[in-house]
Design a protein around this motif. Structure first.
Motif, PDB file in Angstrom:
ATOM      1  N   GLN A 115     -15.455  21.247  34.172  1.00  0.00           N
ATOM      2  CA  GLN A 115     -16.455  20.327  33.659  1.00  0.00           C
ATOM      3  C   GLN A 115     -16.363  20.297  32.142  1.00  0.00           C
ATOM      4  OE1 GLN A 115     -20.388  20.270  35.744  1.00  0.00           O
ATOM      5  NE2 GLN A 115     -19.715  22.264  36.512  1.00  0.00           N
ATOM      6  N   GLY A 116     -16.263  19.101  31.592  1.00  0.00           N
ATOM      7  CA  GLY A 116     -16.128  19.002  30.152  1.00  0.00           C
ATOM      8  C   GLY A 116     -15.838  17.578  29.725  1.00  0.00           C
ATOM      9  N   THR A 117     -15.285  17.448  28.505  1.00  0.00           N
ATOM     10  CA  THR A 117     -15.110  16.161  27.846  1.00  0.00           C
ATOM     11  C   THR A 117     -13.635  15.774  27.810  1.00  0.00           C
ATOM     12  OG1 THR A 117     -17.058  16.599  26.477  1.00  0.00           O
ATOM     13  CG2 THR A 117     -15.562  14.877  25.730  1.00  0.00           C
ATOM     14  N   PHE A 118     -13.361  14.593  28.301  1.00  0.00           N
ATOM     15  CA  PHE A 118     -12.017  14.029  28.350  1.00  0.00           C
ATOM     16  C   PHE A 118     -12.081  12.629  27.725  1.00  0.00           C
ATOM     17  CE2 PHE A 118     -12.772  17.094  31.632  1.00  0.00           C
ATOM     18  CZ  PHE A 118     -11.642  17.884  31.639  1.00  0.00           C
ATOM     19  N   TRP A 119     -11.001  11.862  27.832  1.00  0.00           N
ATOM     20  CA  TRP A 119     -11.072  10.469  27.364  1.00  0.00           C
ATOM     21  C   TRP A 119      -9.987   9.657  28.039  1.00  0.00           C
ATOM     22  CZ3 TRP A 119      -8.090   8.137  22.961  1.00  0.00           C
ATOM     23  CH2 TRP A 119      -7.009   8.926  22.554  1.00  0.00           C
ATOM     24  N   VAL A 250     -18.222  25.817  22.972  1.00  0.00           N
ATOM     25  CA  VAL A 250     -18.342  26.205  24.383  1.00  0.00           C
ATOM     26  C   VAL A 250     -17.306  25.512  25.255  1.00  0.00           C
ATOM     27  CG1 VAL A 250     -20.781  26.789  24.195  1.00  0.00           C
ATOM     28  CG2 VAL A 250     -20.135  24.450  24.816  1.00  0.00           C
ATOM     29  N   GLY A 251     -16.567  24.564  24.693  1.00  0.00           N
ATOM     30  CA  GLY A 251     -15.511  23.894  25.442  1.00  0.00           C
ATOM     31  C   GLY A 251     -14.510  23.271  24.505  1.00  0.00           C
ATOM     32  N   GLU A 252     -13.246  23.271  24.909  1.00  0.00           N
ATOM     33  CA  GLU A 252     -12.193  22.628  24.125  1.00  0.00           C
ATOM     34  C   GLU A 252     -11.270  21.871  25.065  1.00  0.00           C
ATOM     35  OE1 GLU A 252      -8.627  23.586  20.885  1.00  0.00           O
ATOM     36  OE2 GLU A 252     -10.136  25.107  21.323  1.00  0.00           O
ATOM     37  N   ASP A 253     -11.039  20.593  24.738  1.00  0.00           N
ATOM     38  CA  ASP A 253     -10.168  19.741  25.559  1.00  0.00           C
ATOM     39  C   ASP A 253     -10.587  19.743  27.018  1.00  0.00           C
ATOM     40  OD1 ASP A 253      -8.772  19.064  23.310  1.00  0.00           O
ATOM     41  OD2 ASP A 253      -7.047  20.335  23.708  1.00  0.00           O
ATOM     42  N   GLY A 254     -11.903  19.726  27.254  1.00  0.00           N
ATOM     43  CA  GLY A 254     -12.418  19.625  28.612  1.00  0.00           C
ATOM     44  C   GLY A 254     -12.439  20.912  29.391  1.00  0.00           C
TER      45      GLY A 254
END
Length: 469
Positions: A115-119, A250-254
């Motif tokens: 769980q995290g941030t992508f694009w 708390v997160g890097e590259d998703g």
């Protein structure tokens, strides 16, 4: 453009289906006139705005994305950082959608997906689709820089990584900050590479947050927020700093981190993402989120210190939440002790005029790989990436994240995995060196890797590795 308007989230394309269900999103790539912080701008868009809508998905669901190409040139999509198949109608950058045509991507997101941030963004490897009978097109540059710079990129969120935080932080406010820049002519057209004009990433540029010029983001005194930071631009770096504050990563590259760290500044080359906690001052005040002065090498670009947003701390204080430490629950395992099945060397070079780029002496124009030997599923490899040029190259690997083992010979303690890493430039003829380890856990197919400065991948610094059972 109008500066100082209220911070606003990007629009959302919601695909948060229940496990096993499928949701369809339609993206129509078209040239358009849209509003950028109060100014009409000519560019390209998926849904009518400079910042594409944020796609939200759940682990265990299937995303169906229908791409309709209304551009006068070929296009496609890449779902940057997603751990899904690189074959078929999935995250295959070799898919090509000709003008007036459409295709449908079906992305089966694993239930255990981080769980995290992508694009997502255009990954067009040329302005025309190759002839199936003669698929290679030697000498034809890609069109990623033009299309991403014009507006074809947006954030993609898998799950909600606030659920990985301690219980008292799981309801905090979360913001997505999509960082993009524009260079405009007098008519409000975004710069493009054509026969008569070109994009110069070292030129003055307007840096925007969610398509707004220096917006104002509000926080309460002592409030902690989660910021999802995305460099969704084509070419330039950001070196983020929030005056008087530190970022808690708390997160890097998703990928959730294996060890929570804090930092005064965060370097985001093109394609980079960080999920960070930010805690406001205990009293009303105003502070500035900026990208500080930075150079990515003597042959690269030098960027000035630039204000990105104002953080206005206002209103009644809230209860200050505890700091987060340790590892997050779903952080991947350390690869330091894993058996290494194969070691490879990746050499990055460029021509004297800085217009042509190579990996292991080859320019990606004929569709072939720089590696004759494939990788095998279930193995771990170690790659030594050597940068012989005078500018940093942010290397991105499709399909999975990797672990950085050392930089310039200095061992790196394991804190996280990532899918994009800047490889330092050469100094006095000695190449900059970064060593990574990659676990090939699943998904056979062509796993691409390239410099994520879009102009560099367009002009040759790209390849792939065949992964086989």
């Amino acid at each position: 453009m109008r500066a100082g308007t209220p911070f606003q989230e990007p629009a959302t394309a919601d695909a948060t289906a229940a496990d096993g269900e499928s949701v369809t999103i339609t993206l129509g790539a078209t040239r358009s006139l849209f509003d950028v912080s109060g100014r009409p701008v000519h560019g390209a868009t998926y849904t009518g705005s400079f910042v594409a809508p944020t796609i939200r998905v759940n682990p265990g669901s299937t995303i169906t994305v229908r791409l309709v190409n209304e551009l006068p040139v070929a296009t496609n999509l890449h779902f940057h950082g997603l751990h899904v198949s690189p074959e078929g109608q999935s995250d295959d950058p070799f898919l090509c959608v000709a003008p007036g045509r459409s295709t449908t991507y079906r992305l089966a997101v694993p239930a255990e997906h981080p769980q995290g941030t992508f694009w997502y963004h255009s990954h067009a490897m040329g302005t025309t689709c190759p002839d199936p009978a003669a698929p290679s097109a030697p000498g034809t540059p890609g069109d990623v820089e033009n299309q991403v710079f014009a507006g074809l990129s947006g954030a993609l969120l898998v799950g909600d990584d606030r659920t990985l935080l301690p219980p008292e932080l799981r309801q905090i406010t979360a913001h997505t900050l999509v960082l993009k820049d524009v260079q405009l002519d007098a008519a409000g057209r975004i710069a493009q590479n054509t026969a008569t004009t070109s994009i110069d990433s070292g030129n003055p540029t307007v840096r925007l947050v969610n398509g707004r010029l220096r917006p104002v983001l509000e926080m309460r005194p002592d409030e902690t927020q989660l910021w999802r930071l995305v460099n969704a631009g084509a070419d330039i770096f950001y070196r983020l700093h929030l005056d008087g504050h530190r970022f808690t990563v708390v997160g890097e590259d998703g990928t959730p981190v294996a060890r929570v760290t804090t930092a005064d500044t965060l370097l985001l080359p093109p394609g980079k993402r960080y999920d960070v906690l930010v805690t406001a001052d205990p009293h009303p005040t105003r502070t500035t989120l900026r990208t500080t002065a930075y150079s990515n090498g003597p042959q690269g670009d030098a960027y000035p210190d630039t204000e990105l947003a104002t953080v206005a701390v206002t209103g009644a204080p809230v209860h200050r939440l505890p700091d987060v430490t340790g590892a997050l629950p779903t952080a991947p395992a350390d690869l330091a002790a894993a058996p290494v099945a194969r070691r490879r060397t990746v050499d990055l070079t460029e021509s004297a005029d800085g217009n042509t780029f190579y990996i292991n002496g080859k320019r990606f124009t004929d569709g072939s790989s720089v590696f004759a030997t494939p990788a095998r599923l279930g193995t771990v490899e170690e790659w030594t990436i050597r940068n012989h040029s005078g500018e940093d190259h942010p290397i991105h690997l499709h399909t999975t994240s990797f672990q950085v083992v050392s930089v310039q010979g200095a061992p790196q303690p394991y804190t996280h995995r990532q899918d994009t890493v800047p490889v330092p430039h050469a100094v006095d003829g000695t190449p900059g060196t970064t060593v990574i380890r990659v676990a090939f856990a699943d998904y056979p197919g062509r796993w691409m890797f390239h410099c994520h400065i879009a102009a560099h991948e367009d002009h040759g610094m790209m390849s792939y590795l065949d992964v086989v059972p």
